[in-house]
Design an enzyme around this catalytic site. Structure first.
Site, mmCIF file in Angstrom:
data_model
loop_
_atom_site.group_PDB
_atom_site.id
_atom_site.type_symbol
_atom_site.label_atom_id
_atom_site.label_comp_id
_atom_site.label_asym_id
_atom_site.label_seq_id
_atom_site.Cartn_x
_atom_site.Cartn_y
_atom_site.Cartn_z
ATOM 1 N N ILE A 262 31.814 42.686 -9.979
ATOM 2 C CA ILE A 262 31.179 41.465 -9.522
ATOM 3 C C ILE A 262 32.009 40.295 -10.020
ATOM 4 O O ILE A 262 32.564 40.355 -11.125
ATOM 5 C CB ILE A 262 29.715 41.388 -10.030
ATOM 6 N N PHE B 172 31.049 48.959 -11.782
ATOM 7 C CA PHE B 172 30.358 47.909 -11.025
ATOM 8 C C PHE B 172 31.213 46.654 -11.065
ATOM 9 O O PHE B 172 31.545 46.152 -12.136
ATOM 10 C CB PHE B 172 28.989 47.637 -11.658
ATOM 11 N N GLU C 264 36.137 35.268 -17.653
ATOM 12 C CA GLU C 264 35.259 35.316 -16.477
ATOM 13 C C GLU C 264 33.827 35.691 -16.869
ATOM 14 O O GLU C 264 32.866 35.321 -16.201
ATOM 15 C CB GLU C 264 35.801 36.335 -15.459
ATOM 16 N N ALA D 213 32.056 37.537 -11.901
ATOM 17 C CA ALA D 213 31.060 37.185 -12.920
ATOM 18 C C ALA D 213 31.083 35.714 -13.313
ATOM 19 O O ALA D 213 30.143 35.235 -13.962
ATOM 20 C CB ALA D 213 31.267 38.053 -14.155
ATOM 21 N N HIS E 30 39.411 47.081 -14.300
ATOM 22 C CA HIS E 30 38.358 46.222 -14.849
ATOM 23 C C HIS E 30 37.556 46.940 -15.930
ATOM 24 O O HIS E 30 37.306 48.134 -15.812
ATOM 25 C CB HIS E 30 37.382 45.795 -13.743
ATOM 26 N N PRO E 31 37.147 46.169 -16.968
ATOM 27 C CA PRO E 31 36.253 46.776 -17.966
ATOM 28 C C PRO E 31 34.870 46.935 -17.338
ATOM 29 O O PRO E 31 34.579 46.309 -16.322
ATOM 30 C CB PRO E 31 36.203 45.725 -19.072
#
Lengths: 175, 175
Positions: free
Chosen positions: B118, B116, B85, B120, B62-63
């Site tokens: 999430i 982090f 997203e 989004a 993930h970025p």
């Protein structure tokens, strides 16, 4: 007179818990006025400041339980302490129980990606094997948390040994 | 007539969740009779069969949230989905909120050792930032578990997109 304090260095601490971060952070908090103070600081560092990679690093410093061969990444003192901690297990081991333990250890490592960790002091091979089988069905993250708790118990015992040997050194040097 | 099933391959699945183990295991369970069946299988694989290292591998695909630059280890489809997203976040972002997010992301990575994570979709930059600040004091292993739950939510949304695009392909091919 200033109260006696006990100073511990990074190299001594990495033998208690193989995470570099743990040893660095706890060495920064040294010296300590008592073992209890050191243990409280160690718990804080271990549970709040060491990340998941640091935990994996600490776990990898342990031999597979039931094996006398130390982990290649273990500190020499850590390897020696591991043997002592497993003395009950070795004393109660049979060829068959050691073989079963080796097989279950391999299955455990295959599933979780780290060695089965247990505070082995005073436990027989049979008890350790039963605990391994009981924990095996756990989800990987749940088991990771349990392993971290066991690591902390081992660290506490080792800190106690370290402080006790330092107290001896101090009193021997006290003419 | 046999019930229609949908087959998904390892390469498509690694775009849904960047753990190699996840993609391999779920591809083995393919084909699926429905999206629901695929999601149930995905949950089982993710929570029971992917170890801690596999989770870290998935997280690293993930970025950093709020950044359009994809992770170097991301699958091209995964990078494209990440942008979609985060479309609400990007639409609601200001220079100041993006800068704050970048700063908190850096602190988060420093503490936890992974980005982090999430789900989004539909969340504004402010909401994401508030959630990051709320989760920041967590213990590393607690936060690891939360990140794994968020990863699963993202995976479910992506599986839904994958199945939907596959359904279209099938119907387009149906003359």
């Amino acid at each position: 007179m200033a109260a006696k304090t006990i100073a511990v260095g990074e190299d001594e601490l990495v033998a208690c818990c193989g995470s570099t971060r743990f040893a660095q952070e706890l060495a920064k908090a040294s010296p300590f006025s008592s073992l209890e103070e050191a243990i409280a600081a160690a718990r804080d560092v271990w549970f709040n400041k060491v990340d998941v990679n640091g935990c994996l690093q600490a776990f990898s410093a342990h031999p597979q339980i039931g094996q006398q061969t130390p982990s290649s990444s273990a500190h020499p003192t850590s390897a020696q302490w591991s043997k002592g901690e497993q003395s009950t297990a070795f004393a109660t081991a049979t060829t068959s129980s050691l073989q079963q333990l080796a097989e279950w250890n391999a299955r455990y490592y295959q599933k979780f990606g780290f060695v089965f960790l247990i505070c082995a002091s005073g436990r027989s091979t049979e008890e350790i094997l039963a605990e391994l089988k009981k924990r095996f069905p756990n989800r990987p993250i749940v088991e990771f948390e349990i392993a971290a708790q066991e690591q902390m118990k081992i660290t506490e015992l080792r800190l106690a040994k370290l402080f006790s040997s330092k107290a001896k050194e101090t009193s021997t040097g006290d003419h």
